[in-house]
Design an enzyme around this catalytic site. Structure first.
Site, PDB file in Angstrom:
ATOM      1  N   CYS A 211      -2.830   0.390   9.822  1.00  0.00           N
ATOM      2  CA  CYS A 211      -3.806  -0.583   9.313  1.00  0.00           C
ATOM      3  C   CYS A 211      -4.826  -1.005  10.367  1.00  0.00           C
ATOM      4  O   CYS A 211      -5.922  -1.456  10.039  1.00  0.00           O
ATOM      5  CB  CYS A 211      -3.106  -1.843   8.830  1.00  0.00           C
TER       6      CYS A 211
ATOM      7  N   HIS B 196       0.846  -1.195   0.000  1.00  0.00           N
ATOM      8  CA  HIS B 196       0.000   0.000   0.000  1.00  0.00           C
ATOM      9  C   HIS B 196       0.884   1.248   0.000  1.00  0.00           C
ATOM     10  O   HIS B 196       2.052   1.188   0.405  1.00  0.00           O
ATOM     11  CB  HIS B 196      -0.873   0.038   1.273  1.00  0.00           C
TER      12      HIS B 196
HETATM   13  N1  GLY Z   1      -2.406  -8.811   5.259  1.00  0.00           N
HETATM   14  C1  GLY Z   1      -2.945  -7.550   4.958  1.00  0.00           C
HETATM   15  C2  GLY Z   1      -3.316  -7.406   3.548  1.00  0.00           C
HETATM   16  O1  GLY Z   1      -2.690  -8.017   2.695  1.00  0.00           O
HETATM   17  O2  GLY Z   1      -4.240  -6.727   3.196  1.00  0.00           O
END
Ligand code: GLY
Length: 252
Positions: free
Chosen positions: A247, A160
């Site tokens: 996250c 991300h």
């Molecule tokens: N393990 C977090 C993701 O890949 O979205």
């Protein structure tokens, strides 16, 4: 200033969470304790934390940040892109709807919250495997009428955008060497976090304090060098499945 956060307890299935790193399976019970500590820190920083129960069938369900982009006036619910995660957003929507009008981003596009960095009314949307240009456009349609300026960022190949770039207050970003070259970020002070501490690029700024993951002394020293308050948290079990500090919550 944030006043609220939403988190979700890790599920026992987190041992099967998506991952690109080779650090072994998370210890579920240690993860629960680390999650408790994370929620306690958010509470200590002044947030009213809603802790949702784990969602069976979704190994990555604790990473609620990916399910929505929350701004002052509206929350955009994402479709999620990873097939094993699609559906996580359904139980987040009614919770957010208690606090904001919600808009749904259509499932035909790709967009995850981990790719969206908001600094006041500037919103940087990283294009990645999880977020495409149509996702950027869909989010722009929701946020621009509320005065937000969105920029699509062609970034380096990480999971991300916020794997590589995070805001730590005082117009300062933590960035990867690659993202340090992005023209759209040159008006910020930038602290480059080298690859040997790459995980620590994902620090979390909450109400004047930066939460830094444990085990990254150079990054901790650099963040403290800006004069900001810091809290260090061990989130080792989430690191094993590609999850960082941002996250684990939605803040608003
Ligand atoms: N393990 C977090 C993701 O890949 O979205």
């Amino acid at each position: 200033m944030f006043t609220r956060a939403i988190t979700r307890r890790p599920s026992e299935e987190m041992v099967d969470g998506l991952t690109t790193v080779n650090r072994g399976k998370p210890d579920f019970y240690l993860a629960l304790r680390q999650h408790d500590a994370y929620c306690q820190v958010l509470t200590h920083l002044g947030l009213d934390v809603t802790v949702l129960p784990a969602e069976p069938g979704y190994p990555d369900c604790c990473f609620v940040e990916d399910t929505a982009i929350v701004c002052d006036q509206v929350a955009a619910i994402t479709p999620l892109s990873a097939p094993s995660r699609q559906g996580e957003q359904q139980s987040i929507e009614p919770v957010l709807a208690q606090f904001k009008p919600v808009a749904r981003i259509p499932p035909s596009v790709r967009l995850e919250g981990g790719d969206v960095l908001q600094v006041e009314n500037e919103v940087y949307v990283g294009l990645s495997d999880r977020t495409n240009h149509d996702g950027f456009t869909a989010l722009k349609t929701v946020l621009e009428p509320h005065g937000y300026r969105l920029k699509a960022m062609a970034c380096c190949p990480s999971l991300h955008f916020k794997t590589d770039v995070n805001y730590i207050g005082n117009q300062t970003l933590l960035v990867s060497p690659c993202c340090n070259e992005l023209d759209a970020l040159t008006h910020f002070n930038r602290i480059v976090v080298e690859d040997d501490e790459a995980y620590a690029r994902n620090c979390l700024y909450v109400n004047g304090t930066v939460i830094v993951p444990e085990g990254f002394p150079e990054t901790l020293a650099k963040v403290r060098g800006t004069g900001v308050e810091t809290v260090v948290l061990n989130v080792s079990e989430f690191e094993k499945i590609d999850g960082g500090l941002t996250c684990l919550s939605l803040r608003f």
